[in-house]
Design a protein around this motif. Structure first.
Motif, PDB file in Angstrom:
ATOM      1  N   GLU A 123       1.273  -1.814  15.514  1.00 47.87           N
ATOM      2  CA  GLU A 123       2.220  -0.804  15.055  1.00 47.87           C
ATOM      3  C   GLU A 123       1.964  -0.508  13.584  1.00 47.87           C
ATOM      4  O   GLU A 123       1.474  -1.366  12.848  1.00 47.87           O
ATOM      5  N   ALA A 124       2.306   0.687  13.185  1.00 48.90           N
ATOM      6  CA  ALA A 124       2.224   1.097  11.785  1.00 48.90           C
ATOM      7  C   ALA A 124       3.122   2.309  11.614  1.00 48.90           C
ATOM      8  O   ALA A 124       3.420   3.001  12.591  1.00 48.90           O
ATOM      9  N   THR A 125       3.539   2.570  10.401  1.00 47.13           N
ATOM     10  CA  THR A 125       4.221   3.832  10.140  1.00 47.13           C
ATOM     11  C   THR A 125       3.311   4.704   9.289  1.00 47.13           C
ATOM     12  O   THR A 125       2.563   4.215   8.445  1.00 47.13           O
ATOM     13  N   VAL A 126       3.393   6.000   9.566  1.00 48.34           N
ATOM     14  CA  VAL A 126       2.560   6.986   8.879  1.00 48.34           C
ATOM     15  C   VAL A 126       3.459   8.169   8.543  1.00 48.34           C
ATOM     16  O   VAL A 126       4.226   8.625   9.392  1.00 48.34           O
ATOM     17  N   THR A 127       3.357   8.660   7.324  1.00 54.98           N
ATOM     18  CA  THR A 127       4.101   9.866   6.973  1.00 54.98           C
ATOM     19  C   THR A 127       3.381  11.071   7.566  1.00 54.98           C
ATOM     20  O   THR A 127       2.147  11.058   7.712  1.00 54.98           O
ATOM     21  N   PRO A 128       4.115  12.129   7.920  1.00 55.60           N
ATOM     22  CA  PRO A 128       3.490  13.296   8.548  1.00 55.60           C
ATOM     23  C   PRO A 128       2.351  13.913   7.731  1.00 55.60           C
ATOM     24  O   PRO A 128       1.407  14.448   8.307  1.00 55.60           O
ATOM     25  N   GLY A 129       2.404  13.806   6.422  1.00 55.80           N
ATOM     26  CA  GLY A 129       1.368  14.392   5.587  1.00 55.80           C
ATOM     27  C   GLY A 129       0.120  13.549   5.427  1.00 55.80           C
ATOM     28  O   GLY A 129      -0.869  13.995   4.845  1.00 55.80           O
ATOM     29  N   ASN A 130       0.108  12.322   5.945  1.00 61.70           N
ATOM     30  CA  ASN A 130      -1.027  11.421   5.756  1.00 61.70           C
ATOM     31  C   ASN A 130      -1.993  11.562   6.939  1.00 61.70           C
ATOM     32  O   ASN A 130      -2.007  10.756   7.860  1.00 61.70           O
ATOM     33  N   LEU A 131      -2.804  12.604   6.885  1.00 57.69           N
ATOM     34  CA  LEU A 131      -3.722  12.913   7.976  1.00 57.69           C
ATOM     35  C   LEU A 131      -4.827  11.871   8.138  1.00 57.69           C
ATOM     36  O   LEU A 131      -5.265  11.598   9.257  1.00 57.69           O
ATOM     37  N   ALA A 132      -5.263  11.255   7.034  1.00 59.89           N
ATOM     38  CA  ALA A 132      -6.314  10.235   7.127  1.00 59.89           C
ATOM     39  C   ALA A 132      -5.817   9.033   7.926  1.00 59.89           C
ATOM     40  O   ALA A 132      -6.546   8.513   8.786  1.00 59.89           O
ATOM     41  N   SER A 133      -4.589   8.602   7.693  1.00 57.26           N
ATOM     42  CA  SER A 133      -4.050   7.473   8.455  1.00 57.26           C
ATOM     43  C   SER A 133      -3.834   7.850   9.913  1.00 57.26           C
ATOM     44  O   SER A 133      -4.104   7.056  10.817  1.00 57.26           O
ATOM     45  N   ASP A 134      -3.353   9.060  10.150  1.00 59.95           N
ATOM     46  CA  ASP A 134      -3.181   9.521  11.522  1.00 59.95           C
ATOM     47  C   ASP A 134      -4.517   9.443  12.270  1.00 59.95           C
ATOM     48  O   ASP A 134      -4.588   8.899  13.379  1.00 59.95           O
ATOM     49  N   ARG A 135      -5.573   9.964  11.661  1.00 58.19           N
ATOM     50  CA  ARG A 135      -6.902   9.934  12.293  1.00 58.19           C
ATOM     51  C   ARG A 135      -7.382   8.495  12.506  1.00 58.19           C
ATOM     52  O   ARG A 135      -7.957   8.174  13.550  1.00 58.19           O
ATOM     53  N   MET A 136      -7.167   7.629  11.520  1.00 56.27           N
ATOM     54  CA  MET A 136      -7.633   6.247  11.622  1.00 56.27           C
ATOM     55  C   MET A 136      -6.952   5.523  12.780  1.00 56.27           C
ATOM     56  O   MET A 136      -7.611   4.852  13.580  1.00 56.27           O
ATOM     57  N   PHE A 137      -5.626   5.650  12.904  1.00 56.08           N
ATOM     58  CA  PHE A 137      -4.925   4.939  13.972  1.00 56.08           C
ATOM     59  C   PHE A 137      -5.233   5.535  15.351  1.00 56.08           C
ATOM     60  O   PHE A 137      -5.373   4.805  16.324  1.00 56.08           O
TER      61      PHE A 137
END
Length: 180
Positions: A123-137
């Protein structure tokens, strides 16, 4: 939580970078890398020192050829869901971004946690604007043939100061017990 350092081996990557467990002395470097990320909520330097002492077994550090930390992922096993690794922060120095270091950190950490504790999901939390983290997860989930579900864990109104985006909870799993 542990006070002993992990004896897990390091994993070599390209460009002289290797990934291994955190060492107690890494805290100041983790704080420096987090500060330089421009994306993370920066914690106090003291918290990174404690993290490398108390959560070394759920933290991975990428090091350059000289042994200097250039990236990290911190996490912990959720007390109410011990098969769940919650990823707290992931950061990589500018000079190593885009080279797969973040994904390798996450893979190495989840494999180590699976071997030492068992692991059902990440699990992780990602802010909507953090596209790099979204792609990584999402990429991590694809590599491990796992589903990703998302829901708002903390809306923006939960934060004491204005301007913080909502934190969206990413649940990745179920994971193969070996997290190949």
């Amino acid at each position: 939580m542990t006070t002993a350092q992990s004896t897990a081996p390091t994993t070599p990557l390209t460009g002289g970078v290797s990934v291994g467990p955190a060492e107690r002395e890494d805290g100041a470097d983790l704080w420096r890398i987090a500060r330089g990320s421009g994306e993370l909520d920066l914690n106090s330097p003291y918290s990174y020192l404690l993290w490398c002492r108390d959560f070394a077994d759920t933290t991975a550090v990428a090091r350059d050829a000289s042994g200097r930390p250039v990236g990290f992922v911190t996490g912990y096993l959720r007390p109410d869901a011990p098969g769940t690794l919650f990823v707290w922060q992931v950061a990589v120095e500018d000079s190593h971004r885009g080279s797969g270091v973040a994904g390798a950190l996450l893979d190495a950490l989840s494999a180590r946690v699976a071997a030492e504790h068992g692991l059902d999901r990440v699990e992780a939390t990602v802010t909507p604007g953090n596209l790099a983290s979204d792609r990584m997860f999402r990429s991590y989930a694809r590599r491990h043939d796992a589903e990703v579900t998302r829901e708002v864990l903390f809306p923006a109104s939960s934060f004491p100061t204005a301007g913080h985006e909502a934190e969206v909870l990413y649940r990745i799993g179920p994971l193969d017990s070996a997290v190949r």
